[in-house]
Design a protein around this motif. Sequence first.
Motif, short mmCIF file in Angstrom:
data_model
loop_
_atom_site.label_atom_id
_atom_site.label_comp_id
_atom_site.label_asym_id
_atom_site.label_seq_id
_atom_site.Cartn_x
_atom_site.Cartn_y
_atom_site.Cartn_z
N LEU A 120 -22.73 -19.82 62.79
CA LEU A 120 -21.99 -18.72 62.19
C LEU A 120 -22.20 -18.73 60.68
CD1 LEU A 120 -18.62 -19.18 64.14
CD2 LEU A 120 -20.42 -17.50 64.58
N LEU A 121 -22.26 -17.54 60.08
CA LEU A 121 -22.46 -17.37 58.65
C LEU A 121 -21.29 -16.57 58.10
CD1 LEU A 121 -24.42 -17.55 56.13
CD2 LEU A 121 -25.29 -15.32 56.88
N ASN A 122 -20.59 -17.14 57.09
CA ASN A 122 -19.46 -16.41 56.52
C ASN A 122 -19.88 -15.61 55.28
OD1 ASN A 122 -19.42 -18.19 54.33
ND2 ASN A 122 -17.64 -19.32 55.04
N LYS A 123 -18.94 -14.90 54.68
CA LYS A 123 -19.29 -14.02 53.55
C LYS A 123 -19.69 -14.79 52.30
CE LYS A 123 -14.71 -13.32 51.61
NZ LYS A 123 -13.74 -12.36 51.15
N GLU A 124 -19.35 -16.07 52.22
CA GLU A 124 -19.76 -16.91 51.10
C GLU A 124 -21.16 -17.50 51.31
OE1 GLU A 124 -16.65 -17.43 52.55
OE2 GLU A 124 -15.54 -16.35 51.02
N LYS A 125 -21.84 -17.06 52.37
CA LYS A 125 -23.20 -17.51 52.73
C LYS A 125 -23.22 -18.99 53.13
CE LYS A 125 -24.97 -13.51 51.85
NZ LYS A 125 -24.97 -12.59 52.95
N ILE A 126 -22.13 -19.45 53.74
CA ILE A 126 -22.05 -20.81 54.26
C ILE A 126 -22.29 -20.74 55.76
CG2 ILE A 126 -20.58 -22.83 54.59
CD1 ILE A 126 -19.09 -21.96 52.02
N GLU A 127 -23.25 -21.53 56.24
CA GLU A 127 -23.58 -21.58 57.67
C GLU A 127 -22.87 -22.75 58.33
OE1 GLU A 127 -27.73 -21.85 58.61
OE2 GLU A 127 -28.19 -19.92 57.68
N TYR A 128 -22.21 -22.46 59.43
CA TYR A 128 -21.56 -23.48 60.23
C TYR A 128 -22.38 -23.67 61.50
CZ TYR A 128 -17.61 -23.11 57.10
OH TYR A 128 -16.82 -23.12 55.99
N HIS A 129 -22.94 -24.87 61.68
CA HIS A 129 -23.74 -25.20 62.85
C HIS A 129 -22.87 -26.02 63.79
CE1 HIS A 129 -27.82 -24.12 61.25
NE2 HIS A 129 -27.07 -24.04 60.17
#
Length: 146
Positions: A120-129
């Motif tokens: 998942l990619l949030n609006k702060e451009k942080i990817e959660y794997h």
Amino acid sequence: MNKTYSILLIAFLFVACQQKIKPEDISKINGYWEVEKVVFDSIKDKEYKMNEVYDYFEIDKNKGIRKKVMPQLDGTFLVNDAYENVTVRFDGGKVFLDYSTPYMKWSEELIALSAEELVLLNKEKIEYHYKKATPINLLGDGKTIK
């Protein structure tokens, strides 16, 4: 001129290799997910060896919930009444999970999804794997874990 063709070829391969998430894939989200690593835009990635909290998704017909649950040593999960409503949205070739609580609303882009992986990619451009989580049973009591 060869460099231009090489760049175009690489760009084409990158776009062609991106996973296309289809509506029938959404059911793969259901279940328990453990954060494996977080990829930041400007700082070093953070790897997680073990998590105290998992995300539990239950989605049917593009609507459902996400809860935070805590795995226990006997293979069960501690659960409270808090949850987030989730709606799956397909928009311009991308897939988004729209969350809402009585206090706020936000979205994450669904980048990758398989039976074992969720990104998942949030609006702060942080990817959660995430990796698919399985219950822990350190007691060895022989009971079947659901």
